[in-house]
Design a protein around this motif. Structure first.
Motif, short mmCIF file in Angstrom:
data_model
loop_
_atom_site.label_atom_id
_atom_site.label_comp_id
_atom_site.label_asym_id
_atom_site.label_seq_id
_atom_site.Cartn_x
_atom_site.Cartn_y
_atom_site.Cartn_z
N THR A 173 0.89 -1.27 0.00
CA THR A 173 0.20 -0.13 0.15
C THR A 173 0.97 1.23 0.16
O THR A 173 1.94 1.33 0.71
CB THR A 173 -1.20 0.10 1.30
N VAL A 174 0.67 2.16 -0.99
CA VAL A 174 1.45 3.41 -1.07
C VAL A 174 0.63 4.50 -1.23
O VAL A 174 -0.77 4.37 -1.66
CB VAL A 174 2.41 3.16 -2.22
N SER A 175 1.12 5.55 -0.79
CA SER A 175 0.31 6.88 -1.13
C SER A 175 0.92 7.59 -2.46
O SER A 175 1.95 7.67 -2.89
CB SER A 175 0.63 7.98 0.05
N VAL A 176 -0.04 7.94 -3.31
CA VAL A 176 0.28 8.56 -4.37
C VAL A 176 -0.60 9.77 -4.79
O VAL A 176 -1.72 10.00 -4.36
CB VAL A 176 -0.11 7.44 -5.73
N LYS A 177 -0.16 10.72 -5.81
CA LYS A 177 -0.59 11.88 -6.14
C LYS A 177 -0.94 11.59 -7.37
O LYS A 177 -0.12 11.33 -8.39
CB LYS A 177 0.61 12.99 -5.78
N VAL A 178 -2.21 12.22 -7.93
CA VAL A 178 -2.56 12.29 -9.37
C VAL A 178 -2.01 13.49 -9.81
O VAL A 178 -2.15 14.53 -9.39
CB VAL A 178 -4.05 12.29 -9.28
N ILE A 179 -0.92 13.39 -10.80
CA ILE A 179 -0.45 14.32 -11.46
C ILE A 179 -0.85 14.64 -12.97
O ILE A 179 -0.79 15.70 -13.56
CB ILE A 179 1.10 14.20 -11.54
N GLY A 180 -1.80 13.50 -13.60
CA GLY A 180 -2.44 13.77 -14.87
C GLY A 180 -3.40 12.99 -15.12
O GLY A 180 -3.14 11.72 -14.90
N ILE A 181 -4.27 13.25 -15.94
CA ILE A 181 -5.28 12.32 -16.26
C ILE A 181 -5.34 12.89 -18.01
O ILE A 181 -5.95 13.96 -18.22
CB ILE A 181 -6.69 12.58 -15.72
N GLN A 182 -5.19 11.81 -18.81
CA GLN A 182 -5.32 11.97 -20.28
C GLN A 182 -5.74 10.84 -20.76
O GLN A 182 -5.07 9.73 -20.70
CB GLN A 182 -4.21 12.73 -20.71
N ASP A 183 -6.74 10.81 -21.74
CA ASP A 183 -7.37 9.67 -22.52
C ASP A 183 -7.73 8.40 -21.60
O ASP A 183 -7.05 7.30 -21.81
CB ASP A 183 -6.53 9.53 -23.65
N ASN A 184 -8.11 8.75 -20.31
CA ASN A 184 -8.51 7.65 -19.40
C ASN A 184 -6.80 6.97 -19.04
O ASN A 184 -6.98 5.99 -18.39
CB ASN A 184 -9.22 6.54 -20.08
N LYS A 185 -6.11 7.63 -19.09
CA LYS A 185 -4.64 7.17 -18.35
C LYS A 185 -4.30 7.81 -17.38
O LYS A 185 -4.23 9.45 -17.34
CB LYS A 185 -3.36 7.22 -19.48
N ILE A 186 -4.01 7.59 -16.10
CA ILE A 186 -3.91 8.28 -15.16
C ILE A 186 -2.59 8.24 -14.70
O ILE A 186 -1.88 7.26 -14.69
CB ILE A 186 -4.72 7.73 -14.05
N SER A 187 -1.78 9.41 -14.50
CA SER A 187 -0.34 9.54 -14.19
C SER A 187 -0.33 9.78 -12.70
O SER A 187 -1.02 10.59 -12.29
CB SER A 187 0.40 10.74 -14.97
N LEU A 188 0.36 9.05 -11.90
CA LEU A 188 0.51 9.17 -10.60
C LEU A 188 2.23 9.41 -10.23
O LEU A 188 2.96 9.23 -10.94
CB LEU A 188 -0.04 7.96 -9.89
N SER A 189 2.27 9.90 -9.08
CA SER A 189 3.77 10.24 -8.39
C SER A 189 3.74 9.95 -7.15
O SER A 189 2.94 10.33 -6.17
CB SER A 189 3.89 11.69 -8.66
#
Length: 151
Positions: A61-77
């Protein structure tokens, strides 16, 4: 189910590849549906990541930040959650060191007036100065090249 860019969520590592890790996120505690996003290898940690397996394991289990959403692709950090946690800790800690004094800048270029306020003579003298500087740079560079060829 809506994810907000800039929000931090808890997620579970589902799959690890050479270029990143896929994380399943449940944005709401009430919803049973999870969304999968990817943490690129460059967003895993502030340190150099040669092997992702040193930082995350499947099922972790990790904590992630949403940095982008484009074309139903979610970029996390994961890296940006560490930075925000560090900044919060720094805000709660009292200052231990005195702030560094800034050294005054001894040399400062003269501010140039806007082109609309320059007269023709001023613009001509600026042009001459710039062209002379460029010619000097070109001569200096060609002299360096010629010296290296002779040796």
């Amino acid at each position: 189910m809506q994810l907000e860019i800039g929000s931090i969520y808890k997620g579970t590592v589902k799959r690890i590849t050479n270029y990143g890790a896929f994380i399943a996120i449940q944005p709401d505690a009430s919803s049973q549906e999870s969304v999968t996003g990817m943490v690129h290898i460059s967003e895993i940690s502030n340190r150099f990541v040669q092997d992702i397996h040193e930082f995350v394991k499947e099922g972790q289990t990790v904590s992630v930040k949403v940095i982008g959403i484009q074309d139903n692709k979610i970029s996390l950090s994961m890296k940006q959650t560490e930075q925000s946690a560090d900044s919060q800790q720094q805000n709660t800690r009292p200052q231990q060191r005195a702030p560094k004094r800034e050294r005054p800048n001894v040399w400062q270029p003269k501010p140039k007036p806007p082109v609309s306020e320059l007269s023709f003579e001023d613009m001509l003298s600026q042009f001459k100065q710039n062209s002379e500087e460029r010619i000097c740079d070109i001569k200096r560079n060609t002299e360096r090249k010629n010296r290296t060829r002779r040796k």
